[in-house]
Design an enzyme around this catalytic site. Structure first.
Site, PDB file in Angstrom:
ATOM      1  N   ILE A 352      88.711 -52.256 -16.408  1.00 22.83           N
ATOM      2  CA  ILE A 352      88.992 -51.955 -17.656  1.00 22.83           C
ATOM      3  C   ILE A 352      88.893 -52.707 -18.735  1.00 22.83           C
ATOM      4  CG2 ILE A 352      90.595 -50.179 -16.771  1.00 22.83           C
ATOM      5  CD1 ILE A 352      93.012 -51.850 -17.299  1.00 22.83           C
ATOM      6  N   GLY A 353      88.407 -53.830 -18.516  1.00 22.79           N
ATOM      7  CA  GLY A 353      88.185 -54.837 -19.413  1.00 22.79           C
ATOM      8  C   GLY A 353      87.868 -56.270 -18.909  1.00 22.79           C
ATOM      9  N   GLY A 355      88.051 -60.541 -19.988  1.00 26.75           N
ATOM     10  CA  GLY A 355      88.526 -61.481 -20.924  1.00 26.75           C
ATOM     11  C   GLY A 355      87.782 -62.943 -20.807  1.00 26.75           C
ATOM     12  N   THR A 356      88.402 -63.992 -21.480  1.00 30.37           N
ATOM     13  CA  THR A 356      87.743 -65.091 -21.452  1.00 30.37           C
ATOM     14  C   THR A 356      87.698 -65.702 -20.076  1.00 30.37           C
ATOM     15  OG1 THR A 356      88.575 -65.459 -23.725  1.00 30.37           O
ATOM     16  CG2 THR A 356      87.685 -67.315 -22.550  1.00 30.37           C
ATOM     17  N   PHE A 357      88.686 -65.589 -19.210  1.00 34.62           N
ATOM     18  CA  PHE A 357      88.987 -66.175 -18.182  1.00 34.62           C
ATOM     19  C   PHE A 357      88.900 -65.204 -16.836  1.00 34.62           C
ATOM     20  CE2 PHE A 357      91.319 -68.858 -21.183  1.00 34.62           C
ATOM     21  CZ  PHE A 357      90.387 -70.000 -20.957  1.00 34.62           C
ATOM     22  N   VAL A 360      90.030 -57.439 -15.952  1.00 38.80           N
ATOM     23  CA  VAL A 360      91.136 -56.538 -15.868  1.00 38.80           C
ATOM     24  C   VAL A 360      90.796 -55.435 -15.013  1.00 38.80           C
ATOM     25  CG1 VAL A 360      93.132 -55.392 -16.719  1.00 38.80           C
ATOM     26  CG2 VAL A 360      92.370 -57.503 -17.727  1.00 38.80           C
ATOM     27  N   LYS A 375      95.121 -58.337 -13.379  1.00 39.35           N
ATOM     28  CA  LYS A 375      94.057 -59.404 -13.933  1.00 39.35           C
ATOM     29  C   LYS A 375      93.630 -60.451 -12.605  1.00 39.35           C
ATOM     30  CE  LYS A 375      95.090 -61.132 -17.751  1.00 39.35           C
ATOM     31  NZ  LYS A 375      95.632 -61.791 -18.848  1.00 39.35           N
ATOM     32  N   ASP A 472      97.889 -64.882 -31.185  1.00 37.41           N
ATOM     33  CA  ASP A 472      96.737 -64.373 -30.889  1.00 37.41           C
ATOM     34  C   ASP A 472      96.802 -62.674 -31.015  1.00 37.41           C
ATOM     35  OD1 ASP A 472      93.913 -63.915 -30.524  1.00 37.41           O
ATOM     36  OD2 ASP A 472      94.159 -64.102 -28.248  1.00 37.41           O
TER      37      ASP A 472
END
EC number: 2.7.11.25
Length: 716
Positions: A352-353, A355-357, A360, A375, A472
């Site tokens: 579903i997504g 990120g930087t690291f 997810v 995650k 953020d």
């Protein structure tokens, strides 16, 4: 017997006495009685031999022609004895000496002699239980065949028993070697088994172990020998069906082992696992026997049909059946169970997504069916970036584990599996505000922005009260559920302030970053409360993102956007209400000390307008977001506001027709709910009809409203 021709060709005038006189004249001793005793002794000593010396002396009185004829017959008989022919079927029984003077013809060798001998060697209980006379007769008959002419078989069983202890080990008689062994349940095999046969105590046979030497004429078909499977121990017993013959009349179940089975030329025949191949013998692959495989197979099939015996006990190590072997779990099965996160409770779903690291995923609970956001982060111990990622994840876990608020995502747990790190968070659907903007034509109405802003400030006020700064805040890190509730997420940049100084580094997204972070002013300031002002600036940028569909300074690149943030304040959209513009001016104060806190902004009139009694409550907004029907039918006083124009305006009607038509419309049409009104007024958002007052306090519609709804002044 060489005197028989002399009887046949003698003259009638000759007498037996005259014919025997030359014998006395040619004898070595003048005493006839002594010669007779000597002849009797020679006959008794050389009963099974030819007795050439005596017979040659009797032929000395014959003529030359008779002697030549007798020598031809003697040479023929001698060659027959030396040929080593096998026994004839008549040799199983002793034949008495024939008194007839006519010699009988010798039997010819039979072609199936080898098969009969193999059948005798392959026999089990029948050969073992034979009577001694039959056994001795078979063993004696394996030597030179004795015909009825020379005699020698007319002897009693006592003499035969005495002579049976002497064995002829010459190459001519080696094939007839027999061993009288006790009855055992093990089959005859050309190989010696290193594993002794188990003794059956139930039948009372406490017998020693035995060894059968290989037969010189034993025939078998060499099959493909198995190869050991990697990772499994070598088998304790080979399948006896490796040989094409099954000489045992007692059949045991075929052994099962977790390895490749031996391929047998006779797969349908049962086998006995009691004999194994000698470990010193090298395995053979695909070696065909030089003998025909049907030689022993036919005999065995006929031999096994007439057997009715007890089954053999299973040997040690071969007691497990196929069902029990299949039920034994593999030693690698428990290792697979440990590879699932959270003790196999959560199963990874779709992505579903990113990120930087890490990434997810949607994870489902295997017991309850609940959903969560998982995650996943890959660990690289030697990578500096991976070490920084782990540090941020640990910080995020530490913060989330101490936070509990309806506008902050809930933390479930975390764990490390092999080289991956997992964090389990609350799953918020449909997703982030950024996704919500893309799915709703790129913009939001001011009422929706007002509602979302109130939820964000509620979470920030709780977070700042915990001495934690998010750093953020943006649309991608704000999640919206199906009820329109916004939750703060992604605390990777968050920091808990414990000292007297607000030591904040340059972290965040450039388009939402406060100018003081870029100027490094926060590192020199001693007031830690000013650090929370960076979230207020980011909130103002997020409001512009929700209202316009993009963050401020989005037309510039990252570095250029940072310079714009350091020099100028973001432009405020002109389409916003005065309350909204004033709210954004407070958020974009250049001095962080002049920015209001989250608790102060919650009291701003921009957010208070939606909380007045003349407007729907927060629960009503969430229900409208779901498309639910929340209002009761309106009173008669408000019905003209929602009527549809069913009669042409230019049509001339009398007062009676107008009244009757109006009554008919009131009976036929009911006031629609707010959902239908909202869908008709705004195709972009379901919350666009919220600013209007509630139906109970709604003023009388103006002429412009009546024109929009299609209701004329005549109808009123």
């Amino acid at each position: 017997m060489r005197w028989l021709p002399q009887i046949s060709f003698s003259s009638p005038s000759s007498s037996p006495s005259s014919s025997l006189k030359p014998v006395a004249s040619y004898s070595e001793s003048p005493d006839p009685d002594r010669n007779q005793d000597r002849d009797r002794f020679h006959r008794r000593l050389f009963r099974f031999n030819r007795g050439r010396l005596t017979r040659q002396r009797k032929l000395r009185h014959l003529t030359d022609d008779d002697v030549l004829l007798g020598e031809r017959r003697a040479s023929t008989s001698s060659s027959t004895f030396d040929s080593g022919l096998t026994r004839s079927p008549s040799a199983f029984t002793a034949v008495p000496r024939s008194p007839s003077a006519v010699p009988l013809p010798l039997p010819l060798p039979l072609p199936e002699v080898a098969g009969i001998r193999n059948a005798a060697n392959a026999r089990g209980l029948d050969d073992r239980d034979r009577d001694p006379e039959r056994l001795i007769s078979d063993r004696t008959s394996s030597g030179p065949p004795l015909t009825s002419v020379n005699g020698g078989f007319a002897r009693d069983s006592r003499k035969a028993t005495e002579n049976s202890s002497y064995q002829d080990f010459s190459p001519r008689n080696r094939n007839g070697y027999w061993v009288n062994i006790p009855t055992m349940s093990a089959p005859t095999s050309p190989y010696m088994s290193p594993v002794p046969s188990p003794q059956r105590k139930s039948t009372g046979h406490d017998l020693p172990f035995f060894y059968l030497p290989p037969k010189s004429n034993q025939a078998w078909s060499a099959p493909d020998m198995p190869l050991d499977t990697s990772g499994l121990p070598p088998p304790a017993f080979y399948d006896i069906t490796a040989f094409s013959t099954d000489n045992s009349p007692i059949h045991s179940p075929q052994p099962r082992s977790p390895r490749k089975q031996i391929r047998s030329p006779q797969p349908s025949r049962p086998s006995s696992p009691l004999h194994s191949v000698d470990s010193s013998a090298p395995p053979r692959d695909s070696v065909s026997s030089p003998l025909h495989p049907r030689l022993s197979t036919d005999v065995t099939n006929g031999r096994r049909d007439c057997c009715n015996v007890h089954p053999l006990p299973l040997p040690p190590g071969a007691t497990c059946s196929s069902s029990s072997a299949a039920s034994v779990p593999s030693p690698q099965a428990p290792l697979k169970l440990d590879s699932f996160p959270m003790n196999s409770q959560w199963k990874k779903g779709k992505l579903i997504g990113r990120g930087t690291f890490g990434s997810v995923y949607v994870a489902s609970n295997s017991e309850t069916g609940a959903l969560c956001a998982m995650k996943e982060v890959e660990l690289f111990p030697d990578d500096p970036k991976s070490a920084e990622c782990i540090k941020q994840l640990e910080q995020e876990i530490k913060l989330l584990s101490n936070l509990q608020h309806p506008n902050i995502v809930q933390y479930f747990g975390s764990e490390t599996v092999e080289d991956r790190f997992f964090i389990y968070l609350e799953y918020v659907h449909p997703g982030s505000i950024n996704k919500y903007i893309r799915d709703h034509c790129g913009t939001m109405t001011e009422s929706v922005v007002r509602n979302f802003t109130r939820h964000i400030l509620s979470g920030l006020a709780y977070l700042h009260n915990k001495k934690t700064v998010h750093r953020d805040i943006k649309g991608a890190n704000l999640l919206v559920d199906a009820s329109g509730v916004v939750k703060l997420a992604d605390f990777g940049m968050a920091k808990h302030l414990t000292g007297q100084r607000a030591d904040l580094s340059l972290k965040g997204s450039p388009y939402w970053m406060a100018p003081e972070l870029m100027q490094a002013v926060m590192q020199k300031d001693s007031n830690p409360d000013l650090a929370f002002a960076v979230d207020i600036w980011s909130l103002g940028c997020t409001i512009i993102e929700m209202f316009t569909g993009k963050p401020p300074w989005s037309e510039f690149e990252g570095a250029a956007a940072m310079f714009k943030v350091m020099r100028d304040s973001p432009p405020i959209p002109e389409s916003m209400s005065p309350e909204g513009k004033d709210f954004l001016r407070l958020c974009f104060q250049r001095n962080p000390a002049e920015r209001p806190t989250a608790s102060m902004l919650l009291e701003h009139r921009f957010l208070k307008n939606s909380l007045q009694p003349t407007s729907p409550s927060n629960s009503d907004v969430s229900q409208l977001f779901n498309g639910m029907n929340i209002t009761e039918p309106s009173s008669r006083r408000e019905k003209p506001n929602f009527k549809l124009d069913q009669v042409p305006r230019a049509r001339n009607m009398t007062s009676s027709e107008s009244e009757s038509g109006q009554q008919q419309q009131q009976q036929q049409y009911r006031s629609p709910d707010l959902t239908g009104t909202v869908n008709r007024l705004s195709p972009r958002s379901t919350l666009e009809a919220i600013p209007s007052p509630c139906p109970s306090q709604r003023p009388k519609p103006s002429s412009s409203d009546r024109r929009r709804t299609g209701v004329t002044s005549d109808h009123l």
